[in-house]
Every structure is written in C-alpha cells, then in structure tokens.
Design an enzyme around this catalytic site. Structure first.
Site, mmCIF file in Angstrom:
data_model
loop_
_atom_site.group_PDB
_atom_site.id
_atom_site.type_symbol
_atom_site.label_atom_id
_atom_site.label_comp_id
_atom_site.label_asym_id
_atom_site.label_seq_id
_atom_site.Cartn_x
_atom_site.Cartn_y
_atom_site.Cartn_z
ATOM 1 N N GLU A 1 -9.620 -1.429 5.687
ATOM 2 C CA GLU A 1 -10.167 -1.024 6.975
ATOM 3 C C GLU A 1 -11.458 -1.792 7.273
ATOM 4 O O GLU A 1 -12.145 -2.233 6.340
ATOM 5 C CB GLU A 1 -10.483 0.482 6.946
ATOM 6 C CG GLU A 1 -9.273 1.376 6.647
ATOM 7 C CD GLU A 1 -8.370 1.584 7.865
ATOM 8 O OE1 GLU A 1 -8.273 0.680 8.724
ATOM 9 O OE2 GLU A 1 -7.746 2.653 7.949
ATOM 10 N N ASP B 1 0.822 -1.206 0.000
ATOM 11 C CA ASP B 1 0.000 0.000 0.000
ATOM 12 C C ASP B 1 0.859 1.260 0.000
ATOM 13 O O ASP B 1 2.070 1.208 0.199
ATOM 14 C CB ASP B 1 -0.965 0.001 1.199
ATOM 15 C CG ASP B 1 -0.284 -0.390 2.514
ATOM 16 O OD1 ASP B 1 0.958 -0.382 2.575
ATOM 17 O OD2 ASP B 1 -0.995 -0.702 3.481
ATOM 18 N N HIS C 1 -7.054 -3.978 10.620
ATOM 19 C CA HIS C 1 -6.825 -3.849 9.172
ATOM 20 C C HIS C 1 -5.577 -4.606 8.739
ATOM 21 O O HIS C 1 -4.646 -4.822 9.515
ATOM 22 C CB HIS C 1 -6.808 -2.375 8.722
ATOM 23 C CG HIS C 1 -5.585 -1.591 9.077
ATOM 24 N ND1 HIS C 1 -5.590 -0.216 9.198
ATOM 25 C CD2 HIS C 1 -4.301 -1.963 9.327
ATOM 26 C CE1 HIS C 1 -4.386 0.201 9.486
ATOM 27 N NE2 HIS C 1 -3.577 -0.831 9.578
HETATM 28 C C1 F6R Z 1 1.630 -1.104 6.187
HETATM 29 C C2 F6R Z 1 0.276 -1.577 6.351
HETATM 30 C C3 F6R Z 1 -0.461 -1.509 7.638
HETATM 31 C C4 F6R Z 1 0.411 -1.790 8.858
HETATM 32 C C5 F6R Z 1 -0.418 -1.722 10.136
HETATM 33 C C6 F6R Z 1 0.423 -1.935 11.368
HETATM 34 O O1 F6R Z 1 2.097 -1.363 4.868
HETATM 35 O O2 F6R Z 1 -0.267 -2.027 5.408
HETATM 36 O O3 F6R Z 1 -1.507 -2.442 7.582
HETATM 37 O O4 F6R Z 1 0.987 -3.050 8.720
HETATM 38 O O5 F6R Z 1 -1.042 -0.477 10.232
HETATM 39 O O6 F6R Z 1 1.305 -0.863 11.506
HETATM 40 P P1 F6R Z 1 2.458 -0.880 12.598
HETATM 41 O O7 F6R Z 1 3.408 -1.959 12.191
HETATM 42 O O8 F6R Z 1 3.096 0.492 12.492
HETATM 43 O O9 F6R Z 1 1.812 -1.133 13.905
#
Ligand code: F6R
Length: 235
Positions: A137, A63, A132
């Site tokens: 979402e 993404d 998500h």
């Molecule tokens: C990132 C993504 C998101 C993150 C998720 C967790 O490419 O797609 O789904 O993996 O928001 O984020 P962190 O690792 O910062 O807790």
C-alpha cells in the site's frame, strides 16, 4: 516500460494469456508469480483453455488476506483453485498461508520457497486504484521482503464488493514485498476500466514515489503493461 493498449477487457485478457503462454513455451519449467482480484480472471480463463503443458510449472501467488481460512470463498487460495488450479495440473503451487499461526515465520518461509525455486520468471500483477501492487500500500517506506500489512481504507472499500459488507473484509494481508516483485525477471501488469486511468498515468509519469508503489516498476528492466482503452484514459 512497454504499454500495450487493447480495445476492451476481453482483448486485454487474451493478450495477457498470450504473453504467459509464450513464457511457458519458451521455458516449460517457468516459475510464475500470480495475482488475484477481478482483473486477471479473464486471463486465467484463456490460459486454462490453451493446449499447454503446465506440469513443470511452479506457481507462487502474490498475496493472501490474513488471517483467513483457505476454505473461505473470499480467500485467494480459494480464488486460485476456482479460476485456475481446478482446471490445470502444475508441478507446484504456493500462496502465503492465511491460516499460519505465526505471520512472520510464514513470510520468511515464503521468501525462502521462492528463492529455492530459482526466483520468479514472470510476475503477473493487477493494479490497485491507489497504486498498490500486491498489497504493498502507499506509505512513507515500502518493505522489501514478504510481510504482513494493514490494508488501507481505500483497499478495504475497493474489495468490499467481494464480501457481504465492508466490515467482513479482513484488515490485514500477507504480501510479497517490493523486493520480491522487482526480482522477477519479467513483469506483466494488467489494468482495466476507467477507475484505473489515473493510476496508470502516474505509473508512467517518469517519477518514482512510494505514494504510488506501482511507479517503482519504472525501475525494472522488463515490464509490460496491458491496458484497455478505458484504463488508458481514452474512453
Ligand atoms: C491481488 C492483488 C491486488 C490486485 C489489485 C487490483 O492479488 O495483489 O494488488 O491486483 O487490488 O484488483 P482488481 O483486479 O480487483 O481491480
């Protein structure tokens, strides 16, 4: 789904890097699906230190914020270069283009590119506190293909820590859909920290709901989830 519980974040990162390494050794021309966010940073650190030949690897990221300039240090294009691609040479790397003038056309291009590469062999995923995966979402219905999405308030709040303030967080993103993720041959999910314990539990609940997009992974035949003790609700 298989769960591996590691003591802490460092062990989790090493364990994740070992799984990616095994994939690359077994199939040197693997197509890797990569994630950003704070969780995989340690995995990338271990991976770039491995004595591995990445030269036949194709990498596709999950993404990207939209719109965002690639040069913005909060873009995922910048993140990937900063954490991985400046250290290793891969055959090709691609990410949804946050600068594309036409989001819909960019999403179609991206799905086609992954398909033409032969599909993703191993998809690395982080886990949002709201369940998500990618930027899929919680919603009444989830999209199959790559699509533009409005970020939820909870995601904007969670990601504000990377920006000057909450207002600076982009409100939209381009993300692989649930179809794109579920088509990956193998999936590796990483979750670290107390704030992920709830969603990890929901992910293994035996119930599938679009309110927790990660719960859909229970329908995939080859998912490994690596958690540390905090994300497993033990600490
Ligand atoms: C990132 C993504 C998101 C993150 C998720 C967790 O490419 O797609 O789904 O993996 O928001 O984020 P962190 O690792 O910062 O807790």
């Amino acid at each position: 789904m298989k769960k591996i519980v590691c003591k802490n974040y460092d062990e989790l990162s090493k364990c994740g890097a070992d799984i990616v390494t095994a994939q690359i050794k077994a199939k040197p021309d693997s197509v890797l699906g990569l994630a950003t966010g704070s969780t995989p940073i340690g995995l990338y650190k271990y991976l770039r230190e491995m004595p591995l030949d990445f030269s036949n690897i194709s990498a596709y990221n999950l993404d990207e914020y939209y719109p965002i300039e690639k040069a913005n240090d909060q873009s995922y294009a910048y993140f990937m270069n900063d954490n991985l691609f400046q250290y290793i040479t891969v055959k090709s790397k691609d990410i949804p283009n946050g600068e594309a003038p036409d989001a819909e056309a960019e999403c179609r291009r991206y799905d086609k590119a992954i398909e033409q590469a032969g599909g993703i062999d191993l998809q690395v995923l982080g886990l949002g506190v709201n369940g998500h995966i990618g930027f899929n979402e919680p919603a009444k219905a989830l999209s199959v293909g790559t699509h533009a999405v409005d970020l939820t308030e909870s995601t904007i709040e969670a990601n504000a820590r990377f920006f000057a303030n909450k207002e600076a967080v982009p409100r939209r993103a381009l993300t692989l859909g649930l179809g794109g993720i579920m088509k990956a041959k193998k999936i590796l999910v990483l979750a670290s920290g107390k704030n992920k314990a709830d969603v990890v539990k929901k992910m293994f609940s035996g119930e599938v709901t679009t309110d927790v997009p990660a719960s859909l992974l229970q329908l995939h035949g080859d998912v490994t989830v690596i958690v540390d003790e905090e994300a497993n609700g033990e600490a």
